[in-house]
Design a protein around this motif. Sequence first.
Motif, PDB file in Angstrom:
ATOM      1  N   ASN A 157       0.868  -1.182   0.000  1.00  0.00           N
ATOM      2  CA  ASN A 157       0.000   0.000   0.000  1.00  0.00           C
ATOM      3  C   ASN A 157       0.902   1.228   0.000  1.00  0.00           C
ATOM      4  OD1 ASN A 157      -1.721   2.125   0.443  1.00  0.00           O
ATOM      5  ND2 ASN A 157      -2.735   1.227   2.237  1.00  0.00           N
ATOM      6  N   PRO A 158       1.006   1.950  -1.114  1.00  0.00           N
ATOM      7  CA  PRO A 158       1.937   3.080  -1.180  1.00  0.00           C
ATOM      8  C   PRO A 158       1.621   4.198  -0.193  1.00  0.00           C
ATOM      9  CG  PRO A 158       0.487   3.055  -3.095  1.00  0.00           C
ATOM     10  CD  PRO A 158       0.251   1.783  -2.355  1.00  0.00           C
ATOM     11  N   TYR A 159       0.429   4.186   0.396  1.00  0.00           N
ATOM     12  CA  TYR A 159       0.044   5.220   1.356  1.00  0.00           C
ATOM     13  C   TYR A 159       0.275   4.782   2.807  1.00  0.00           C
ATOM     14  CZ  TYR A 159      -2.139   7.070  -2.815  1.00  0.00           C
ATOM     15  OH  TYR A 159      -2.347   7.540  -4.091  1.00  0.00           O
ATOM     16  N   ASP A 160       0.740   3.541   2.968  1.00  0.00           N
ATOM     17  CA  ASP A 160       1.002   3.025   4.313  1.00  0.00           C
ATOM     18  C   ASP A 160       2.471   2.634   4.410  1.00  0.00           C
ATOM     19  OD1 ASP A 160       1.125   1.780   6.754  1.00  0.00           O
ATOM     20  OD2 ASP A 160      -0.308   0.191   6.269  1.00  0.00           O
ATOM     21  N   TRP A 213       6.720  -4.970   1.878  1.00  0.00           N
ATOM     22  CA  TRP A 213       7.406  -4.689   0.614  1.00  0.00           C
ATOM     23  C   TRP A 213       7.118  -5.792  -0.403  1.00  0.00           C
ATOM     24  CZ3 TRP A 213       9.855  -0.394  -0.889  1.00  0.00           C
ATOM     25  CH2 TRP A 213      10.281   0.508   0.084  1.00  0.00           C
ATOM     26  N   ILE A 214       6.958  -5.410  -1.656  1.00  0.00           N
ATOM     27  CA  ILE A 214       6.843  -6.354  -2.763  1.00  0.00           C
ATOM     28  C   ILE A 214       8.139  -6.272  -3.569  1.00  0.00           C
ATOM     29  CG2 ILE A 214       5.611  -6.939  -4.890  1.00  0.00           C
ATOM     30  CD1 ILE A 214       3.090  -5.792  -3.619  1.00  0.00           C
ATOM     31  N   ALA A 226      13.739   0.548  -4.943  1.00  0.00           N
ATOM     32  CA  ALA A 226      12.577   1.415  -4.733  1.00  0.00           C
ATOM     33  C   ALA A 226      12.846   2.787  -5.342  1.00  0.00           C
ATOM     34  CB  ALA A 226      12.298   1.544  -3.242  1.00  0.00           C
ATOM     35  N   LEU A 227      11.842   3.365  -5.945  1.00  0.00           N
ATOM     36  CA  LEU A 227      12.006   4.612  -6.688  1.00  0.00           C
ATOM     37  C   LEU A 227      12.137   5.809  -5.760  1.00  0.00           C
ATOM     38  CD1 LEU A 227       9.307   3.993  -9.436  1.00  0.00           C
ATOM     39  CD2 LEU A 227      11.749   3.469  -9.522  1.00  0.00           C
ATOM     40  N   ARG A 228      13.046   6.725  -6.164  1.00  0.00           N
ATOM     41  CA  ARG A 228      13.169   8.019  -5.498  1.00  0.00           C
ATOM     42  C   ARG A 228      13.064   9.081  -6.571  1.00  0.00           C
ATOM     43  NH1 ARG A 228      15.942   3.505  -3.124  1.00  0.00           N
ATOM     44  NH2 ARG A 228      16.762   4.048  -1.086  1.00  0.00           N
TER      45      ARG A 228
END
Length: 200
Positions: A90-93, A98-99, A105-107
């Motif tokens: 869940n990108p908001y949690d 992690w998947i 992971a993107l920055r």
Amino acid sequence: MPGDLIYKDQNGDGVINDLDQRPIGYTTTGQPNIGLGFTIGGSYKSFDFTADFSGGAMYSWNQNWEQRWAFQNTGALLQSFADDSWHRTNPYDLNSAWIPGKYPALRFNDGGHSNYNKNSTFWLHNVRYLRARTLEIGYTIPKRWAEKIKIQNARVYVNGYNLFSIDNLSDYGVDPEIADDNGLQYPQNKFFNIGLKLTL
């Protein structure tokens, strides 16, 4: 973060910096150290076939800029990053699981992060390819037909140029004979021709 690249401390001083860099890969000028080419052909009755291939190996493509840095120059995100990067369920949690993915992971334009600012075997690809330069199929009409229309010979043919390439860079959407490490070059054009050769 999970999925970040981990670099080897080559000189054992406990610090990862430029002193740990070592030569890797081959030349990255787009000129292979091994080049090859061959032509095959044949005929059966009135049909003929010709195919011309070329290939190369032992040169490297360094995946860089738009092909390495997420959101390079505040631009759009490459599909490969969006589909195959480490990310939260869940990108908001921030506490969600992690998947895993192929890429870290993107920055957003994090130019100083070691995932992107150091060359490594993760970003370097030793290129191998075989390209179909020319494929042609022709048909020569029988001599008895040619005589009826008062010509010596007639041949109809269909050919194509740069129809396909068998290579190890297709997953990145770049041409195997690429010269730029950003991968933004247009691929070589494909051409199709239909022709008629008459001998009067």
